[in-house]
Design an enzyme around this catalytic site. Structure first.
Site, PDB file in Angstrom:
ATOM      1  N   GLN A 208       0.862  -1.192   0.000  1.00 50.55           N
ATOM      2  CA  GLN A 208       0.000   0.000   0.000  1.00 50.55           C
ATOM      3  C   GLN A 208       0.892   1.234   0.000  1.00 50.55           C
ATOM      4  O   GLN A 208       1.616   1.460   0.970  1.00 50.55           O
ATOM      5  CB  GLN A 208      -0.866  -0.045   1.269  1.00 50.55           C
ATOM      6  CG  GLN A 208      -1.769   1.143   1.460  1.00 50.55           C
ATOM      7  CD  GLN A 208      -2.273   1.226   2.898  1.00 50.55           C
ATOM      8  OE1 GLN A 208      -1.538   0.954   3.840  1.00 50.55           O
ATOM      9  NE2 GLN A 208      -3.527   1.590   3.070  1.00 50.55           N
TER      10      GLN A 208
ATOM     11  N   SER B 181       1.042   6.549   2.767  1.00 57.17           N
ATOM     12  CA  SER B 181       1.627   7.555   3.674  1.00 57.17           C
ATOM     13  C   SER B 181       2.873   8.191   3.088  1.00 57.17           C
ATOM     14  O   SER B 181       3.622   7.556   2.341  1.00 57.17           O
ATOM     15  CB  SER B 181       2.010   6.914   5.012  1.00 57.17           C
ATOM     16  OG  SER B 181       0.878   6.453   5.673  1.00 57.17           O
TER      17      SER B 181
ATOM     18  N   GLU C 276      -9.217  -1.879   5.667  1.00 57.06           N
ATOM     19  CA  GLU C 276      -8.098  -2.059   6.588  1.00 57.06           C
ATOM     20  C   GLU C 276      -8.620  -2.143   8.024  1.00 57.06           C
ATOM     21  O   GLU C 276      -8.235  -3.023   8.793  1.00 57.06           O
ATOM     22  CB  GLU C 276      -7.107  -0.904   6.455  1.00 57.06           C
ATOM     23  CG  GLU C 276      -5.963  -0.986   7.452  1.00 57.06           C
ATOM     24  CD  GLU C 276      -4.896   0.078   7.214  1.00 57.06           C
ATOM     25  OE1 GLU C 276      -5.215   1.138   6.634  1.00 57.06           O
ATOM     26  OE2 GLU C 276      -3.747  -0.156   7.619  1.00 57.06           O
TER      27      GLU C 276
END
Lengths: 415, 369, 369, 415
Positions: D140, D143, D258
């Protein structure tokens, strides 16, 4: 008020008849030895408040007549004009004795400093000495139903009327209003400017026509607080404290003194560490490791609060302004009270939950548990104190305030 | 994964409707202010009209033959309303008597409970009560009206009996033995206590040669009844905690300070989130305990789940009621506001049927210590 | 009501300047990465140049004759810098030896400590170490180089000796008896341990017929040394906690999320305020304990204050370092960031010289249980 | 994707060769009996991550070949097209076994649902089946150093270039990037609109030229996470997921999955309740009332987390969307981990602080204490979860957002 008025230096034209520190200390010790009562851990003040206030007035009158009141205050208004070391000597002598802080802290610890700093000479001459003699008790007319944490959104209105003012609105959480002679009142004198700018402070005579005092019963069943209703109450021009629109500054000064007073000698619950220690022993629980651990934790918390309070009290006595830092003491006192009350409840067990009404201490543990949360609300909630510490002590940035420049009358407020 | 069916949801809706109408804040306040232990008219409607008192009592005894699952629904609603009511004691007595072997004594009291005519209390801590056998009315030492053969003679005190002041009968629950005593009988003194929880009444009940009827019970009867007591109380606590969160959320949404609802401030928002977390974790545990109690799980498993539920729900309810006052500020500390009524009940409930310390010790043993 | 004079503030400024220059983040990291226990060049400057090792040692022994107050200033600064250094052990050994009666053994070691040439460790838990008397070199059973008359023979293990890997000498502190052992001597094995705290080193020290020099001590020597150990450690903890709050406050002021500094959000602001509260309450307790230790308070009073300080400062430092990671989020959980170094030290310090549980029990006794 | 694709109903044109629930359950039980390994409580995955990922791929391939992977997913993309009850039967069989959630949750639990919901048919055909076979591991790429809690302020830029895109920027906290074949990437494609509107999602091939992966060492010493640098990385047009500017919606869907995955089977610390119970017994502390109390408290917390997770897992398996409510499970898991780790540290005492390097479990208690805080940070901090619960579950009003309508490029951001 000039700087020298608050100091301990001799003033011109006045013969310096002030005692030495040693003499003063002996006088204080002797007075408490003869007149002092042990600090009252019972519930007497909630059981018979009127008698409690009468005893408080007598105590303060005695202090004054013995030359022990207004120690660091200017002599021309009735103070003794002495230095911080005299204040410390007094506190040393007073330790362990009932000093009726619940009755006098608001007047002597909060209203008087504001009057001395911002009041007219006439106001100081009129109000300070009777306060020091215990002749006149004061209250604080700040909070409103719609203005709690957000005090500056207060709506009680003062409208100019000839020379004076006419006040209408409602205050709440007014400690001992029913026993007070005067109060410092915050009212809105201008709703067209932003909220902090339209507030003005007045001296309110609590016996004025149009004032209605209604006791507010607390969760504990006590009635220390009141609602105070103002219904077209006339306030004369000379009762204005500072200038119109400068009330927020006065309020801030008063709240700073409140925090320092609370941090230096925090209000505590009747369920003390000593009381719970005795309870543990009476119940034969002194060898229970869980109880020992919890009592030790409570003791550590109490020592932290006590030693921090000593630090603040010493700062105040030395003339330093502890400022927002003092909020720590108030938070600590509330935390200790909750911790000790919860421990007492667990040790007393079912006897703390249901008790024979004839048992003298039957309700004590329940009372302590119910009382403790109030210490984290009254005088500014824990959240407000945390914000103050974060912004004023740690210097963290404020939250965005989209309505910062909005005139009061256009603000969104609680009904 | 709800343990409830649609029928349960209907039962819940019915009880909630009744209590919202007949036991709103003003009604609860009136009961308390009148120093009444409960609203007798409401009790009659709950038992006679809705059959709630007999929900878990066999049809042969006049009940409707349901069980713990249905009681849990009603108790959650009673907890929400913070209702002053002897319901918990009475249905617990019903479960205890149902678990005991059927005989005349249990049958009669069960019928009385099911109809709502008899209010029963239970007492789980019988160590201080001495029992002896009744004698022939003609024997030396027999007191007129006193216990006779087949009855027991009680001496001693049952302390802190929940609903003692209002109960008609008291079920004494000892290890491997039980008895039922008429609280209006000779030699029984019921002393009503003052208490922190204004919505419950307690009594010290003193026996001075009072007569009791023994009931036949199994060896694990007391442990099972104690576990059921904890589970039923946990349901009340969850209901109360749920309502406390609702009231607090409403207040935080409506109350404006600094130009916006206080619930928009993180300090308040996160306090409410923490309340939600406490509630839902405790609820997960309570639901598990209810499920086990309703399905007749093995005793050891039930006891562990019951103690876990008692600890979790006690701590959650205590915490949520403290948080409720924090969220409300001054207004939540007034006598007029209901916050302190929940706060008081949370403190009392945490200590009924074994406190956190006692249940924690049992849990530690279950975990392997 | 500070306990410090202007001279103390100057001492503080001097030490801080030195450590900010010679023991900044990069320098501390270099010491750790090199698996060195401390920076020897810096130690030399601290002791030889600034006389810090001998601060509390008598002038007759080569020290400067100050006391606990001055040590507290240095230790707070060492705590702030999170400095890997045997300073705490060494000055504690110095205090312990100064409290013991002066004889040749103590005099020599004190001079060595004061000059910075000898690093000393202390061991307060001597229960597992057996002592016997040395014999004439000519006697049967005497090992060449082994203990002789006037010396002691040690067998057993001193576990978890702080600074054991770097110390030259170890002071064994028993109830009413003490001895000094050369860690480089025969029959001594020092096994360096791995540890949670990367800024301290520990060792298990095994004695196999090792020689030790006895020292004469008073009956309450061990209790007093143990109390001083707790007080000195509390100073380190307060220094560390203070720095942790500073770093966290800076980060919260600089870090922007959602268009504003994260410190403007109540959740972060209130966490930082709670850190401040913890720190200042613990500091009030630590300052009280330092004052009592510096003024030679009665032993019972000192022990109570020391235990209170150990508990308060341990819990505060542990809490503040957890909060530091929370405030920093992910970046505070990286190896490169210093947060975990303080976090680690807080956990280790909380268990040195008696853990919270042991000190709490002493406090309970002091309070009256 | 039409609704029926995810359900368990037969699809037209495909012979219904699906097993009965009973057969399926037996297959699953048999598979785990033969191939299953006990859930791994050791630190193996941090000691040899490459071997761990290899074992994970083998495990997933085995599941797939046995007809146990993609249970509720559409058959045309490699799933089994079965109902939620089959999923529950599988979880029953898998209980207590290592399921390599750390390697596969991101792909199977988060990326695949997003691709199934928003991807093109071509993308689903290309990526789903290899993921189910364990042939391709996913990460993923969300961030960034300047975009943590405020993910929508991400700055990695994707610039249109011919048919495709060129990406530059930096991601951080990318779990197992070094072992991944693909990742779902969020990048900014329009800086002139407000921040949520200018984000686009792409499939990134982790072996593309211009991608540099640098391991990020954690406080524990582990290297599960990475920094991923994009230096003019070309991404073809067919890798666009959804429409340009719709990336925030895709991200929200992914984060919701998630939370559900974490709440239903939360990541736990290697210092488990069972481990600390054994430690207590080994140390002979089982009769210490304080330890008993603390273990009981930890057990209650663990039960709360476990039973809540069961509730969420059952909801997910039943096709209900637990939504933001699932945040409770993640918060609870973090809390339990901290509580258990702290208890272990206290019981192990000095041995947890300093240990002989040859002791096999020497570092375990310290590791647990250091690891625990990460559970309250990764996947959204506790504060973010609290805000989500307050706003989306309790319906509390949001904070004022003065920069709500500001274009991204004018926003105040961290350097």
């Amino acid at each position: 008020m000039s700087g020298s008025d608050t100091g301990g230096r001799p003033e011109e034209g006045i013969v310096d008849d002030r005692p030495s520190l040693a003499v003063f200390g002996r006088t204080a010790d002797a007075w408490f030895a003869e007149h002092g009562r042990p600090a009252n851990m019972s519930l007497s003040r909630s059981l018979d408040p009127a008698a409690h206030v009468a005893a408080a007035r007598k105590y303060q009158r005695g202090l004054h007549d013995a030359g022990l009141a207004g120690i660091t205050w200017p002599r021309q208004y009735g103070g003794l004009g002495l230095g911080a070391e005299f204040q410390r000597a007094f506190e040393q002598a007073a330790r362990g004795h009932e000093t009726f802080g619940d009755v006098f802290t608001i007047g002597l610890g909060m209203c008087a400093p504001v009057l001395l700093a911002l009041g007219t000479d006439q106001q100081k001459r009129r109000y300070i000495r009777p306060m020091l003699r215990g002749d006149e008790v004061w209250c604080q007319l700040f909070s409103e139903p719609g203005a709690g944490s957000d005090l500056a959104s207060l709506a009680t209105a003062a409208v100019a009327d000839g020379d004076g003012w006419v006040v209408s609105g409602q205050k709440v959480w007014t400690t001992y209003a029913q026993h007070s002679d005067f109060g410092l009142l915050l009212a809105r004198t201008d709703a067209s400017v932003r909220k902090h700018l339209g507030i003005t402070m007045f001296v309110a005579d609590m016996r004025s026509a149009g004032i209605t005092i209604r006791p507010l019963r607390q969760a504990t069943g006590d009635q220390e607080f009141n609602e105070v209703f103002f219904d077209d109450v006339a306030i004369p021009a000379q009762n204005l404290v500072g200038a119109p629109g400068n009330g927020w500054r006065a309020a801030t000064l008063m709240l700073m003194n409140e925090r320092a007073a609370l941090a230096g000698g925090p209000i505590s619950s009747p369920v003390t560490l000593a009381a719970v220690t005795e309870l543990i022993r009476n119940r034969g629980r002194q060898d229970d490791p869980v109880i020992r651990m919890r009592l030790a934790q409570a003791y550590v918390a109490q020592r932290g609060a006590d030693l921090f309070a000593e630090r603040i009290a010493a700062q105040v006595a030395a003339g330093d302004e502890p400022g927002s830092f003092a909020s720590i003491g108030k938070l600590a006192a509330g935390r200790v009270a909750r911790q000790v009350a919860a421990l007492a409840l667990d040790v007393a067990g079912l006897d703390a939950i249901a008790w024979d009404p004839t048992e003298p201490d039957g309700s004590l543990w329940a009372y302590g548990e119910l009382y403790a949360p109030s210490l984290s609300i009254a005088g500014g909630t824990d959240n407000i104190q945390r914000t103050i510490l974060g912004e004023r002590v740690l210097g963290l940035p404020r939250e965005p305030q989209p309505d910062r420049d909005t005139p009061f009358r256009e603000l969104r407020r609680s009904p | 994964m709800t343990i409830y069916t649609e029928e349960h949801q209907e039962l819940r809706a019915t009880v909630r409707r009744l209590l919202e109408k007949s036991a709103d804040r003003a009604a609860v306040r009136a009961t308390i202010d009148g120093l009444d232990a409960y609203d007798q008219a409401l009790w009659a409607r709950m038992s006679a009209e809705l059959g709630l008192a007999g929900l878990a009592i066999a049809e042969s005894r006049g009940g409707s033959g349901f069980g713990v699952l249905e009681l849990s629904v009603v108790l959650e609603e009673i907890g929400r309303a913070n209702l002053p009511s002897p319901y918990l004691s009475t249905v617990l007595a019903g479960l205890a008597l149902t678990l005991a072997d059927a005989d005349d004594t249990t049958a009669r009291l069960l019928s009385g409970i099911a109809s709502g005519e008899r209010i029963a209390a239970v007492h789980l801590d019988t160590g201080d009560i001495r029992k002896s056998r009744g004698v022939e009315p003609s024997a030396a030492g027999h007191v007129p009206g006193g216990p006779i053969v087949g009855e027991q003679v009680l001496n001693g005190t049952a302390r802190h009996v929940l609903d003692g002041p209002t109960a008609d009968e008291l079920v004494l629950i000892g290890p491997g033995e039980g008895s039922v005593v008429d609280l209006g009988g000779d030699g029984v003194t019921v002393r009503r206590l003052a208490g922190i929880d204004l919505t419950r009444s307690h009594a010290h009940v003193t026996f001075d040669g009072a007569a009791a009827r023994p009931i036949t019970v199994g060896g694990d009867w007391k442990d099972r009844v104690a576990a059921l007591a904890a589970v039923l109380l946990a349901c009340e606590q969850i209901g109360g905690a749920e309502r406390v969160l609702e009231i607090s959320t409403c207040y935080a949404t409506d109350r404006i300070q600094f130009g916006r609802p206080i619930g928009s401030f993180q300090a308040v928002k996160h306090t409410l989130a923490d309340m939600l977390i406490e509630l839902e974790l405790a609820r997960a545990i309570q639901q598990d305990a209810v499920r086990l109690a309703a399905t007749g799980a093995p005793l050891a498993e039930l006891m562990a789940a019951a103690s876990t539920a008692k600890v979790a729900c006690s701590q959650a309810f205590v915490q949520l009621t403290s948080d409720m006052i924090r969220v409300h500020g001054g207004i939540g500390f007034t006598w007029e506001h209901e916050a302190h009524l929940y706060f008081r009940r949370a403190r009392a409930s945490a200590r009924l049927f074994g406190d956190v310390s006692a249940h924690s010790d049992r849990i530690a043993a279950h975990v392997g210590l």
